[in-house]
Every structure is written in structure tokens, then in C-alpha cells.
Design a protein around this motif. Structure first.
Motif, PDB file in Angstrom:
ATOM      1  N   VAL A   1       6.793  11.360  -1.537  1.00 54.60           N
ATOM      2  CA  VAL A   1       5.614  11.775  -0.767  1.00 54.60           C
ATOM      3  C   VAL A   1       6.049  12.197   0.634  1.00 54.60           C
ATOM      4  O   VAL A   1       7.076  11.759   1.135  1.00 54.60           O
ATOM      5  N   GLY A   2       5.232  13.029   1.232  1.00 58.01           N
ATOM      6  CA  GLY A   2       5.471  13.427   2.618  1.00 58.01           C
ATOM      7  C   GLY A   2       4.961  12.348   3.558  1.00 58.01           C
ATOM      8  O   GLY A   2       4.052  11.593   3.222  1.00 58.01           O
ATOM      9  N   GLU A   3       5.538  12.302   4.742  1.00 57.95           N
ATOM     10  CA  GLU A   3       5.154  11.304   5.735  1.00 57.95           C
ATOM     11  C   GLU A   3       3.673  11.426   6.102  1.00 57.95           C
ATOM     12  O   GLU A   3       2.990  10.430   6.303  1.00 57.95           O
ATOM     13  N   ASN A   4       3.179  12.676   6.168  1.00 55.64           N
ATOM     14  CA  ASN A   4       1.778  12.911   6.548  1.00 55.64           C
ATOM     15  C   ASN A   4       0.802  12.225   5.592  1.00 55.64           C
ATOM     16  O   ASN A   4      -0.232  11.727   6.027  1.00 55.64           O
TER      17      ASN A   4
ATOM     18  N   VAL B   1       0.841  -1.205   0.000  1.00 55.35           N
ATOM     19  CA  VAL B   1       0.000   0.000   0.000  1.00 55.35           C
ATOM     20  C   VAL B   1       0.873   1.252   0.000  1.00 55.35           C
ATOM     21  O   VAL B   1       0.651   2.182  -0.778  1.00 55.35           O
ATOM     22  N   ILE B   2       1.903   1.261   0.848  1.00 52.65           N
ATOM     23  CA  ILE B   2       2.777   2.437   0.948  1.00 52.65           C
ATOM     24  C   ILE B   2       3.524   2.677  -0.361  1.00 52.65           C
ATOM     25  O   ILE B   2       3.588   3.806  -0.859  1.00 52.65           O
ATOM     26  N   LEU B   3       4.068   1.618  -0.938  1.00 55.33           N
ATOM     27  CA  LEU B   3       4.790   1.763  -2.215  1.00 55.33           C
ATOM     28  C   LEU B   3       3.856   2.206  -3.333  1.00 55.33           C
ATOM     29  O   LEU B   3       4.253   2.958  -4.227  1.00 55.33           O
ATOM     30  N   SER B   4       2.607   1.760  -3.287  1.00 54.09           N
ATOM     31  CA  SER B   4       1.613   2.170  -4.292  1.00 54.09           C
ATOM     32  C   SER B   4       1.374   3.674  -4.224  1.00 54.09           C
ATOM     33  O   SER B   4       1.316   4.353  -5.249  1.00 54.09           O
TER      34      SER B   4
END
Length: 199
Positions: A161-164, A149-152
Motif C-alpha cells: 500500500v502507499g503511505e497516503n 490496523v495498519i497491518l490489516s
């Protein structure tokens, strides 16, 4: 005079019938008013937009599909056009073609239309299981799903992308960073420490 009263009563009753219809009727009307653009219209539409704009809209469509797929809800074309594609409807076929390519090449998923009348789509897994391999014998690692999900999200936002945004996306998927998750444990630690270490 009597005829006028009858006409106004007939008109007001037909209007109230239309107004009291279910909300689905409005969505059906939205879908019926949408006509698939021709190849020429798509080409003209693409000429007016930058590649970055088309990529951004495609990424939004992909994200919309992934969220619906997570909830196991089919995607209706009417919802897609109304809530995501919006003013880009003149290049709808191109956006769908690019989204299908991303699902195929990046996610190993195939976008299929399950209802041609109402134009409803779902995603199915394209990857075949190895013959004779039991899914129970090879359980998937839940953390891999989280990483996926994060890599997508990173991929759809162009690599940075920002952490937020990551925390917000996970929260939308009911994975709260502030709480201990039953599958992942300390989510923040998994993402910022474990995943970073694994590169």
C-alpha cells in the motif's frame, strides 16, 4: 365526478403517507427486496468474475465491518448490500463466507448474526483469555492496536500500500498524523520509525 375526487384524494393521501415515512422504511424495503441467492446462482456468479474481483469485494466487506466495529455499530445486511456488495449481490453468501474466514483466521474474531429478522451482524473476540489472568494485570499496548490496523490495511490491499492510504485510513479512525496523539504520541514517527525498525 364526486367518486373520482374521493379516489384521487385517497390515492394522494396514501402516497403522501408513504413519502413521509421514516428513512428506515426505505432500508427495510431494500432488505426485503434482497433475496439470498441459491448455490447455483452463486456458482454462476463466481464463473463470471475473476478471483481478484471476489477478493477485492471481500476485502471491502471486511473493511466495512472493521470500521463499524470500531464505532461499536452492528452491521445491517441492507447497508452492506446497498453500500458495499452492490452489483456483486448474486455472490453475497460467498463473500460473507470468505469475510468470516478472514475474521477467524487473521483477526481472531467471529462474525455472528444478532438479529435474524433484520439481519444484523457484530464481531466478537474469539480468543479466550488465559484462565485466572486478570485483564488489568496484562494491559494491552495501545501501539499494538495501531499496528494491527495498519497491518490489516496492508493485508486487505494484497501486501502493498502507499503511505497516503495508511494516513487516510488512520484519519478516518480519528488518528490524525499531523497532531500529537494522547496514546501514541507522534504517530508518524511511531509508524515510519518504530514499526519499521521492528519489521
Amino acid at each position: 365526478m364526486t367518486q373520482r375526487k374521493r379516489m384521487s384524494n385517497t390515492q394522494s393521501s396514501s402516497q403522501s403517507k408513504r413519502a413521509s415515512g421514516p428513512a428506515a422504511t426505505q432500508e427495510e424495503e431494500d432488505d426485503q427486496t434482497f433475496t439470498q441467492p441459491s448455490t447455483t446462482q452463486v456458482q454462476r456468479g463466481l464463473e463470471k468474475l475473476t478471483p481478484a474481483q471476489v477478493d477485492q469485494k471481500t476485502a471491502e466487506v471486511v473493511q466495512f465491518f472493521l470500521v463499524k466495529d470500531q464505532k461499536k455499530i452492528p452491521v445491517r445486511r441492507a447497508d452492506l448490500v446497498k453500500h458495499v456488495v452492490k452489483e456483486y449481490r448474486n455472490i453475497y453468501p460467498e463473500i460473507m463466507k470468505r469475510a468470516a474466514r478472514i475474521f477467524d483466521q487473521v483477526f481472531g474474531l467471529k462474525m455472528i448474526e444478532i438479529d435474524a429478522k433484520n439481519h444484523m451482524y457484530i464481531l466478537i473476540n474469539k480468543l479466550e483469555t488465559v484462565e485466572g489472568a486478570s485483564p488489568i494485570a496484562n494491559p494491552t499496548n495501545p501501539k499494538m492496536g495501531l499496528l494491527f490496523v495498519i497491518l490489516s490495511v496492508i493485508f486487505m490491499k494484497g501486501g502493498v500500500v502507499g503511505e497516503n492510504l495508511i494516513w487516510k485510513t488512520l484519519k478516518n479512525l480519528k488518528v490524525d498524523v499531523g497532531e500529537r496523539h494522547e496514546e501514541f504520541g507522534d504517530v508518524k514517527k511511531v509508524v515510519t520509525d518504530e514499526f519499521v525498525r521492528q519489521r
